[in-house]
Enzyme design. Structure first.
Site, PDB file in Angstrom:
ATOM      1  N   HIS A  22       5.021   4.559  12.727  1.00  0.00           N
ATOM      2  CA  HIS A  22       5.075   4.490  11.256  1.00  0.00           C
ATOM      3  C   HIS A  22       6.132   5.501  10.796  1.00  0.00           C
ATOM      4  CE1 HIS A  22       2.910   4.053   7.259  1.00  0.00           C
ATOM      5  NE2 HIS A  22       3.475   5.231   7.064  1.00  0.00           N
ATOM      6  N   CYS A  59       4.591   9.144   0.074  1.00  0.00           N
ATOM      7  CA  CYS A  59       3.192   9.525   0.044  1.00  0.00           C
ATOM      8  C   CYS A  59       3.026  10.505  -1.107  1.00  0.00           C
ATOM      9  CB  CYS A  59       2.758  10.175   1.352  1.00  0.00           C
ATOM     10  SG  CYS A  59       1.059  10.754   1.279  1.00  0.00           S
ATOM     11  N   ARG A 117       0.832  -1.213   0.000  1.00  0.00           N
ATOM     12  CA  ARG A 117       0.000   0.000   0.000  1.00  0.00           C
ATOM     13  C   ARG A 117       0.868   1.265   0.000  1.00  0.00           C
ATOM     14  NH1 ARG A 117      -0.457   4.673   2.595  1.00  0.00           N
ATOM     15  NH2 ARG A 117      -0.023   3.623   4.563  1.00  0.00           N
ATOM     16  N   ASP A 118       1.591   1.511   1.069  1.00  0.00           N
ATOM     17  CA  ASP A 118       2.364   2.758   1.157  1.00  0.00           C
ATOM     18  C   ASP A 118       3.488   2.749   0.127  1.00  0.00           C
ATOM     19  OD1 ASP A 118       3.070   5.230   2.133  1.00  0.00           O
ATOM     20  OD2 ASP A 118       3.353   4.592   4.200  1.00  0.00           O
ATOM     21  N   ASN A 161       9.347   4.085   3.425  1.00  0.00           N
ATOM     22  CA  ASN A 161       9.186   3.720   4.836  1.00  0.00           C
ATOM     23  C   ASN A 161      10.467   3.040   5.322  1.00  0.00           C
ATOM     24  OD1 ASN A 161       6.379   3.352   3.449  1.00  0.00           O
ATOM     25  ND2 ASN A 161       5.959   3.642   5.611  1.00  0.00           N
ATOM     26  N   HIS A 163       8.876   6.962   8.207  1.00  0.00           N
ATOM     27  CA  HIS A 163       9.549   7.022   6.912  1.00  0.00           C
ATOM     28  C   HIS A 163      11.021   7.330   7.212  1.00  0.00           C
ATOM     29  CE1 HIS A 163       6.124   6.739   4.063  1.00  0.00           C
ATOM     30  NE2 HIS A 163       5.460   6.977   5.191  1.00  0.00           N
TER      31      HIS A 163
HETATM   32  P1  HMG Z   1     -13.035  14.587  -2.740  1.00  0.00           P
HETATM   33  O1  HMG Z   1     -12.642  15.037  -4.104  1.00  0.00           O
HETATM   34  O2  HMG Z   1     -13.268  15.643  -1.698  1.00  0.00           O
HETATM   35  O3  HMG Z   1     -14.285  13.598  -2.824  1.00  0.00           O
HETATM   36  O4  HMG Z   1     -11.894  13.602  -2.261  1.00  0.00           O
HETATM   37  P2  HMG Z   1     -15.836  13.866  -2.615  1.00  0.00           P
HETATM   38  O5  HMG Z   1     -16.232  13.314  -1.302  1.00  0.00           O
HETATM   39  O6  HMG Z   1     -16.149  15.312  -2.926  1.00  0.00           O
HETATM   40  O7  HMG Z   1     -16.439  12.975  -3.786  1.00  0.00           O
HETATM   41  C1  HMG Z   1     -16.180  13.287  -5.154  1.00  0.00           C
HETATM   42  C2  HMG Z   1     -16.401  12.077  -6.025  1.00  0.00           C
HETATM   43  O8  HMG Z   1     -15.467  11.063  -5.689  1.00  0.00           O
HETATM   44  C3  HMG Z   1     -17.782  11.428  -5.880  1.00  0.00           C
HETATM   45  O9  HMG Z   1     -18.135  10.905  -7.151  1.00  0.00           O
HETATM   46  C4  HMG Z   1     -17.536  10.288  -4.935  1.00  0.00           C
HETATM   47  O10 HMG Z   1     -18.444   9.206  -5.091  1.00  0.00           O
HETATM   48  C5  HMG Z   1     -16.152   9.842  -5.373  1.00  0.00           C
HETATM   49  P3  HMG Z   1     -19.289  11.601  -8.038  1.00  0.00           P
HETATM   50  O11 HMG Z   1     -20.518  11.541  -7.166  1.00  0.00           O
HETATM   51  O12 HMG Z   1     -18.806  12.989  -8.272  1.00  0.00           O
HETATM   52  O13 HMG Z   1     -19.321  10.741  -9.258  1.00  0.00           O
HETATM   53  N1  HMG Z   1     -15.452   9.188  -4.263  1.00  0.00           N
HETATM   54  C6  HMG Z   1     -14.890   7.979  -4.318  1.00  0.00           C
HETATM   55  N2  HMG Z   1     -14.757   7.070  -5.301  1.00  0.00           N
HETATM   56  C7  HMG Z   1     -14.122   5.911  -4.984  1.00  0.00           C
HETATM   57  N3  HMG Z   1     -13.659   5.630  -3.762  1.00  0.00           N
HETATM   58  C8  HMG Z   1     -13.765   6.497  -2.767  1.00  0.00           C
HETATM   59  C9  HMG Z   1     -14.402   7.735  -3.033  1.00  0.00           C
HETATM   60  N4  HMG Z   1     -14.656   8.814  -2.264  1.00  0.00           N
HETATM   61  C10 HMG Z   1     -15.308   9.701  -3.027  1.00  0.00           C
HETATM   62  N5  HMG Z   1     -13.292   6.189  -1.543  1.00  0.00           N
HETATM   63  C11 HMG Z   1     -11.148  11.760  -0.903  1.00  0.00           C
HETATM   64  C12 HMG Z   1     -11.908  13.071  -0.939  1.00  0.00           C
HETATM   65  C13 HMG Z   1     -10.969  11.363   0.546  1.00  0.00           C
HETATM   66  C14 HMG Z   1     -11.957  10.702  -1.642  1.00  0.00           C
HETATM   67  C15 HMG Z   1      -9.794  11.969  -1.618  1.00  0.00           C
HETATM   68  O14 HMG Z   1      -9.160  13.045  -1.021  1.00  0.00           O
HETATM   69  C16 HMG Z   1      -8.895  10.775  -1.551  1.00  0.00           C
HETATM   70  O15 HMG Z   1      -9.173   9.734  -2.129  1.00  0.00           O
HETATM   71  N6  HMG Z   1      -7.745  10.893  -0.839  1.00  0.00           N
HETATM   72  C17 HMG Z   1      -6.821   9.797  -0.648  1.00  0.00           C
HETATM   73  C18 HMG Z   1      -5.388  10.281  -0.621  1.00  0.00           C
HETATM   74  C19 HMG Z   1      -4.477   9.118  -0.330  1.00  0.00           C
HETATM   75  O16 HMG Z   1      -4.800   7.964  -0.560  1.00  0.00           O
HETATM   76  N7  HMG Z   1      -3.265   9.426   0.192  1.00  0.00           N
HETATM   77  C20 HMG Z   1      -2.292   8.435   0.538  1.00  0.00           C
HETATM   78  C21 HMG Z   1      -2.643   7.650   1.765  1.00  0.00           C
HETATM   79  S1  HMG Z   1      -2.263   8.498   3.283  1.00  0.00           S
HETATM   80  C22 HMG Z   1      -0.601   8.128   3.580  1.00  0.00           C
HETATM   81  O17 HMG Z   1       0.073   7.604   2.740  1.00  0.00           O
HETATM   82  C23 HMG Z   1      -0.046   8.429   4.957  1.00  0.00           C
HETATM   83  C24 HMG Z   1       0.164   7.175   5.807  1.00  0.00           C
HETATM   84  O18 HMG Z   1       1.060   6.272   5.174  1.00  0.00           O
HETATM   85  C25 HMG Z   1       0.730   7.549   7.197  1.00  0.00           C
HETATM   86  C26 HMG Z   1       1.947   8.476   7.146  1.00  0.00           C
HETATM   87  O19 HMG Z   1       2.938   8.145   6.480  1.00  0.00           O
HETATM   88  O20 HMG Z   1       1.862   9.504   7.801  1.00  0.00           O
HETATM   89  C27 HMG Z   1      -1.164   6.412   6.035  1.00  0.00           C
HETATM   90 MG    MG Z   2       3.219   6.401   5.213  1.00  0.00          MG
END
Ligand code: HMG
Ligand code: MG
Length: 313
Positions: free
Chosen positions: A217, A250, A24-25, A259, A219
């Protein structure tokens, strides 16, 4: 040497749970999209190497993270290894619906200690993101699922700079208040140092969130991840996140690199006489194979040191 001499150090746990985040990450940050067949083989090899918790993918918006847009196909084709957990990231109810449809039993929500990263990663303020998570945790609980909470930018933020410990504790308490089983403290950009880790865990413990509910966690951007891990273990934490071969980053955090590499972690823990259940050589062979798939060397020091020797074992 193929494995470290085991010499225990007082005050450390007997065993540690490694929460493997490479699929995933790691893969969310690759510039190329890794084929599903390769991801499935990666998951299979990680389980065979003895990893008991393998974060498989994310049910986020596919436009935000195209590298994991194949989450449905991946989970539908995954043959779970006995006793292995395969948590998935879920930001909102739409993500939860997708995870439930595939039979997931284990999810992680992911919040931010800073406003800038909340906005960049979730398109929400910190408050709005907690509001978004609330029904996710409630419904997942009703379904009997396990729920982890991540908290990013606990030790520094590329846009906001230093992040006060009190600010991290305040958001952490709210995430825990939603009902997550475990909170993973993210050093998203790898800037933490051991005194900072000790101080944050102490402050969280004072606020009622003890080390038994925490994971770390790290990095490894500044090469501090192992020192930070030791500080966390000394503070009582027994779950550590890492990614095979040091894959990772990320896409929404500038300057986040890989990581902590699982191989570096396993060498460190085994040297301290701590049980992990992981076969280090099988894991190194997996990362060497994955590096070939990605067309570049693993950044892990342990993978590099052992690659030739483990090839024939
Ligand atoms: P948004 O644009 O604000 O979404 O994104 P929305 O709620 O306004 O919805 C817009 C459209 O997206 C809608 O479709 C929803 O249905 C669709 P429409 O009605 O317009 O056709 N939608 C989705 N479709 C599929 N799956 C979904 C989904 N949600 C809405 N889940 C959102 C908000 C949260 C979805 C967006 O910002 C997003 O996907 N962000 C994810 C970012 C990400 O994955 N980042 C990496 C992970 S975090 C990380 O790596 C850190 C970590 O490792 C810890 C660390 O290191 O600190 C965990
Ligand atoms: Mg991470």
């Amino acid at each position: 040497m193929l494995s470290p001499q085991r010499v225990a150090m007082p005050g450390l746990p007997m065993s540690v749970t490694i929460w493997e985040v490479g699929p995933r990450d790691g893969l969310q940050n690759e510039s190329s999209i890794v084929p599903v067949d390769v991801k499935l083989e990666f998951l299979d090899r990680l389980a065979t190497a003895g990893l008991g918790v393998i974060e498989a993918t994310s049910f986020v918006h596919p436009k935000w993270v195209p590298q994991l847009a194949d989450a449905e196909e991946l989970l539908a084709r995954l043959e779970p290894a006995p006793g292995v957990r395969y948590p998935v990231l879920v930001p909102n109810e739409r993500g939860l619906d997708r995870a439930l449809a595939l039979g997931s039993r284990d999810i992680a929500i992911f919040g931010s200690a800073t406003e800038t990263f909340a906005k960049r990663n979730l398109n929400r303020t910190v408050d709005e993101s907690l509001t978004m998570f609330e029904p996710v945790v409630q419904r997942a609980r009703t379904e009997g699922m396990r729920v982890r909470g991540y908290l990013s930018m606990c030790f520094g933020d590329p846009w906001e700079g230093e992040v006060p410990i009190a600010q991290v504790v305040a958001v952490a308490r709210r995430l825990v208040g939603l009902g997550v089983d475990q909170l993973s403290l993210g050093d998203t950009i790898g800037v933490a140092t051991p005194g900072h880790v000790t101080a944050l865990i102490r402050a969280l413990t004072d606020a009622g969130v003890g080390p038994d509910r925490l994971a770390v966690h790290f990095h490894d951007t500044y090469g501090q991840a192992l020192a930070n891990t030791l500080a966390a273990l000394q503070s009582g934490v027994t779950t550590v996140d890492s990614s095979a071969g040091g894959l990772g980053g990320c896409p929404y955090a500038k300057s986040a690199t890989g990581n902590l590499a699982t191989e570096d972690l396993v060498w460190h823990l085994h040297g301290l006489g701590i049980t992990t259940g992981v076969d280090l050589h099988a894991l190194v062979r997996t990362s060497v194979w994955m590096a070939q798939q990605l067309g570049r060397q693993s950044p892990s020091a342990v993978v590099r040191a052992l690659a030739a020797e483990t090839a024939t074992r």
